[in-house]
Write a protein that holds these residues in place. Structure first.
Motif, PDB file in Angstrom:
ATOM      1  N   LEU A 275     -26.025   9.202  -5.720  1.00 19.50           N
ATOM      2  CA  LEU A 275     -25.924  10.526  -5.183  1.00 19.50           C
ATOM      3  C   LEU A 275     -24.793  11.389  -5.643  1.00 19.50           C
ATOM      4  O   LEU A 275     -24.896  12.649  -5.820  1.00 19.50           O
ATOM      5  N   VAL A 276     -23.650  10.685  -5.576  1.00 21.14           N
ATOM      6  CA  VAL A 276     -22.278  11.485  -5.912  1.00 21.14           C
ATOM      7  C   VAL A 276     -22.578  12.014  -7.643  1.00 21.14           C
ATOM      8  O   VAL A 276     -22.372  13.291  -8.035  1.00 21.14           O
TER       9      VAL A 276
ATOM     10  N   VAL B  53     -32.543  11.167   2.523  1.00 22.84           N
ATOM     11  CA  VAL B  53     -31.971  12.217   2.100  1.00 22.84           C
ATOM     12  C   VAL B  53     -31.895  12.093   0.487  1.00 22.84           C
ATOM     13  O   VAL B  53     -31.888  12.674  -0.281  1.00 22.84           O
ATOM     14  N   THR B  54     -31.390  10.834   0.103  1.00 25.04           N
ATOM     15  CA  THR B  54     -31.382  10.354  -1.435  1.00 25.04           C
ATOM     16  C   THR B  54     -32.518  10.874  -2.204  1.00 25.04           C
ATOM     17  O   THR B  54     -32.612  11.279  -3.374  1.00 25.04           O
TER      18      THR B  54
ATOM     19  N   PHE C 292     -32.613  14.437  -2.930  1.00 22.85           N
ATOM     20  CA  PHE C 292     -31.557  14.998  -3.860  1.00 22.85           C
ATOM     21  C   PHE C 292     -31.635  14.420  -5.122  1.00 22.85           C
ATOM     22  O   PHE C 292     -31.498  15.235  -6.182  1.00 22.85           O
TER      23      PHE C 292
ATOM     24  N   ILE D 139     -25.353  15.057  -7.569  1.00 27.19           N
ATOM     25  CA  ILE D 139     -24.812  16.192  -7.100  1.00 27.19           C
ATOM     26  C   ILE D 139     -23.808  16.642  -8.100  1.00 27.19           C
ATOM     27  O   ILE D 139     -23.822  18.110  -8.190  1.00 27.19           O
ATOM     28  N   MET D 140     -23.055  16.065  -8.551  1.00 24.22           N
ATOM     29  CA  MET D 140     -22.044  16.406  -9.643  1.00 24.22           C
ATOM     30  C   MET D 140     -22.439  16.961 -10.981  1.00 24.22           C
ATOM     31  O   MET D 140     -22.330  17.998 -11.532  1.00 24.22           O
TER      32      MET D 140
ATOM     33  N   GLY E  61     -24.694   5.597  -2.933  1.00 21.41           N
ATOM     34  CA  GLY E  61     -24.029   6.388  -2.986  1.00 21.41           C
ATOM     35  C   GLY E  61     -23.452   6.838  -4.156  1.00 21.41           C
ATOM     36  O   GLY E  61     -23.087   8.140  -4.317  1.00 21.41           O
ATOM     37  N   LEU E  62     -22.989   6.149  -5.089  1.00 22.99           N
ATOM     38  CA  LEU E  62     -22.779   6.347  -6.349  1.00 22.99           C
ATOM     39  C   LEU E  62     -23.594   7.191  -7.233  1.00 22.99           C
ATOM     40  O   LEU E  62     -23.183   8.284  -7.767  1.00 22.99           O
TER      41      LEU E  62
END
Lengths: 294, 357
Positions: free
Chosen positions: B311-312, B257-258, B261, B315-316, B308-309
């Motif tokens: 990805l965050v 999924v990453t 995205f 998205i932001m 994770g980082l």
């Protein structure tokens, strides 16, 4: 007679485990009801709550109850900041953006906790550890399990009173029912949402501390989140009593499956419950059918 | 950017302008030359990128174009890998087992999609999460079929009697499959099916009002996506040569999924960009691991947390991903010096309720 006691024992064990699932599910539901976001990092918030409690009680040597309260407060504050600093920025983006965002956060939390507290399982002694309550006729429960069930009941009572009797609780209900109208009534909706995140993180911390006598604390304990999902979906995503009922059902079914079905089926149970609920009764046990606004 | 079209052939051609044909042709030619110019290690890494790209295109059709998130796509990768390996070891020729692996994955996609896709996309995310862990558990316990924890060796494939050897053979195979998959995806996107998917992504309600059967098109999209991912899985099996069920867990799903995205939702370019990024990130981490300060490089959870980082942050701050950033950069230079700061200002967005009371 033996069989009855055994089933009662399994049901009691399942109820205790289920209360934990229910509390984590409660966290999902509170956030979902208010903000329509789904927090995939709820299990990780619980993990952080457990580590906060470990820090206060084991490392700093505080009293259990004081450490308990401090852990709830610290996790709650963390939840508040999480919403205020991160989640608030993605309001209005598609729902799956939030899903991915919280999943990413979950990985960060796990790694950060591993860096701070290490990857070994830890624990601390509670007043309920290794104590037994005898209910007669051979039914024996650990006090740890009794404490989980009693703790859940107390927590639900407190939350019920909070949401129905206090100004802030009613403001929260209002904001989750209709954001715009809540704004017009002068409710600071954004702060209220952050507070809901704080409450939901605090509930996760309660679940974590109550779980400590039963299970060691480690970085991967947040994986309980998937079982809590099963609980939330079973109860009807968006129903608070449903989350708890769903949690207890998932816990009991899991215990029974672990005893009566072949090995390995226990880990599958919650997933299978989740999928079958989605297939058979997607609105859950207590959820109302919701149609989309055009 | 736009061109004046003078004949219907121009509308029908996949590549668009002539300069596109030249550039993509050059890209393909240089990709064909990679095994001649680089050592085996880099060819292996490149095959990995290509395999991730195939899976990325598959997931892009679902997430980027239909607006549905699957958190269990590693399961389809696994199903494809195991189906291919098991069929090969039972004597099915590779030319049949590869497409069959895709079809079996697609069938699994339909099986999980039909019950869950009637509801909101959120339920699909949760259901696929559960499905992913069920598949891993079944793979571990069903020893007779999958070999359980002992793993399953993947036989060497052969096409028309010629063995496809690591790593060059797998590289060319993956390249061929990727070109095929891109061709399929590009064509799907300009058929009524593709238009329907985009319509569903943009607004389910308006799509439904236009007569689009939501459940049907979502299921088709899910099946195609699962099928393409299954193809990638079959190649992945040949790449790693030894399958273990736990390698197809949630972490791999998140990586997939990453890809979409980070690459940029809603563009096939994005799937490729994202695949390059995600497939090469572990190597990049390994390169700089020893040079990082404060022993950061030695932390065991570095790789997942970095995923994770990133990805965050994406998205932001850059929801359109690498592809969106690339378009902005291109627009900046095309319009230079008349670039307007406001062209890409993000619109203020408000919470859209999906509830009715």
């Amino acid at each position: 007679m033996d069989d009855v006691v055994r089933i009662l024992q399994l049901v009691a064990n399942g109820t205790a485990a289920g209360c934990i699932y229910g509390m984590v599910a409660l966290g999902f539901v509170l956030i979902y009801k208010a903000t329509e976001m789904v927090n995939f990092a709820q299990g990780e918030l619980m993990m952080l709550g457990a580590f906060f409690a470990f820090t206060f009680i084991e490392l700093w040597g505080l009293n259990y109850w004081l450490g308990f309260l401090l852990a709830i407060a610290a996790t709650g504050a963390f939840g508040y900041l999480l919403d205020a600093l991160v989640l608030r920025r993605v309001i209005g983006q598609p729902q799956f953006a939030v899903v991915m965002l919280t999943l990413g956060l979950a990985f960060i939390f796990r790694a950060t906790a591993g860096a701070i507290w290490g990857y070994d399982a830890v624990g601390f002694t509670t007043p309920f550890t290794n104590q037994v309550a005898n209910f007669g006729s051979g039914l024996v429960l650990g006090k740890d399990q009794v404490s989980i069930i009693v703790g859940t009941v107390i927590l639900c009572g407190v939350l019920y009173l909070f949401f129905s009797r206090t100004r802030l609780g009613i403001a929260m209900q209002a904001s989750s029912q209709n954001q715009l109208a809540a704004y017009y009534m002068g409710i600071p909706v954004r702060t209220v949402f952050s507070l809901i995140w704080a409450i939901s993180a605090g509930v996760a911390a309660v679940a974590a501390v109550l779980l400590v006598p039963v299970q060691m604390i480690d970085v991967n304990m947040g994986l309980i989140g998937i079982k809590a999902f099963a609980a939330a979906v079973l109860g009807g995503f968006g129903s608070i009593p449903g989350a708890l009922v769903g949690g207890v059902i998932v816990g009991i079914v899991e215990q029974l499956a672990g005893y009566y079905l072949p090995a390995g089926s226990m880990e599958l149970t919650s997933n299978i419950v989740l999928l079958s609920v989605l297939i058979v009764r997607p609105q859950g046990l207590l959820g109302q059918t919701i149609r989309k606004r055009v | 950017m736009s061109q004046l079209k003078t004949s219907y052939e121009q509308d029908l051609s996949l590549a668009g302008t002539r300069s596109n044909v030249v550039w993509y042709g050059l890209l393909l030619a240089s990709l064909l030359l990679v095994p001649l110019a680089f050592s085996e290690f880099y060819v292996g890494e490149m095959s990995f990128v290509l395999i991730y790209s195939i899976a990325g295109v598959g997931l892009m059709l679902l997430t980027g174009y239909t607006g549905l998130v699957s958190l269990g796509h590693a399961a389809f990768l696994g199903i494809g890998a195991y189906a291919n390996a098991i069929l090969l070891s039972r004597g099915v020729p590779f030319v049949l087992s590869l497409p069959l692996a895709g079809l079996i994955s697609a069938a699994a996609g339909v099986a999980i999609g039909i019950p869950t896709l009637r509801m909101s996309g959120l339920y699909l995310a949760i259901a696929t999460l559960a499905f992913g862990s069920i598949v891993v558990l079944v793979g571990e316990k069903w020893h007779g079929l999958t070999g359980g924890f002992d793993g399953l060796p993947v036989p060497t494939p052969s096409i028309l009697g010629i063995a496809v050897e690591e790593p060059t053979g797998i590289y060319y195979l993956a390249l061929a499959v990727l070109v095929f998959v891109l061709f399929v995806a590009m064509n799907i996107l300009r058929t009524p099916l593709g238009r329907a998917l985009v319509a569903i992504r943009d607004s389910e309600i308006s799509a439904q009002s236009m007569g689009i059967n939501l459940a049907f098109y979502k299921t088709v999209s899910f099946a195609i996506s699962a099928g393409l991912t299954g193809l990638a899985g079959a190649l992945f099996g040949h790449y790693v040569r030894h399958l273990a069920p736990d390698s197809f867990g949630i972490l791999l799903s998140i990586q997939l999924v990453t890809i979409v995205f980070i690459g940029g939702l809603g563009s096939l370019h994005g799937a490729i960009f994202g695949a390059v990024f995600v497939a090469l990130l572990p190597q990049a981490i390994a390169l700089v691991r020893d040079d990082l300060p404060f022993g950061i490089g030695q932390l065991p959870g570095l790789e997942p947390s970095l995923f994770g980082l990133i990805l965050v942050l994406v998205i932001m701050f850059e929801p359109t991903g690498i592809h969106g950033r690339w378009l902005k950069l291109k627009r900046y230079f095309l319009a230079f010096p008349l670039h307007q700061r406001t062209s890409f200002r993000r619109q203020k967005s408000y919470a859209k309720s999906e509830r009715l009371r």
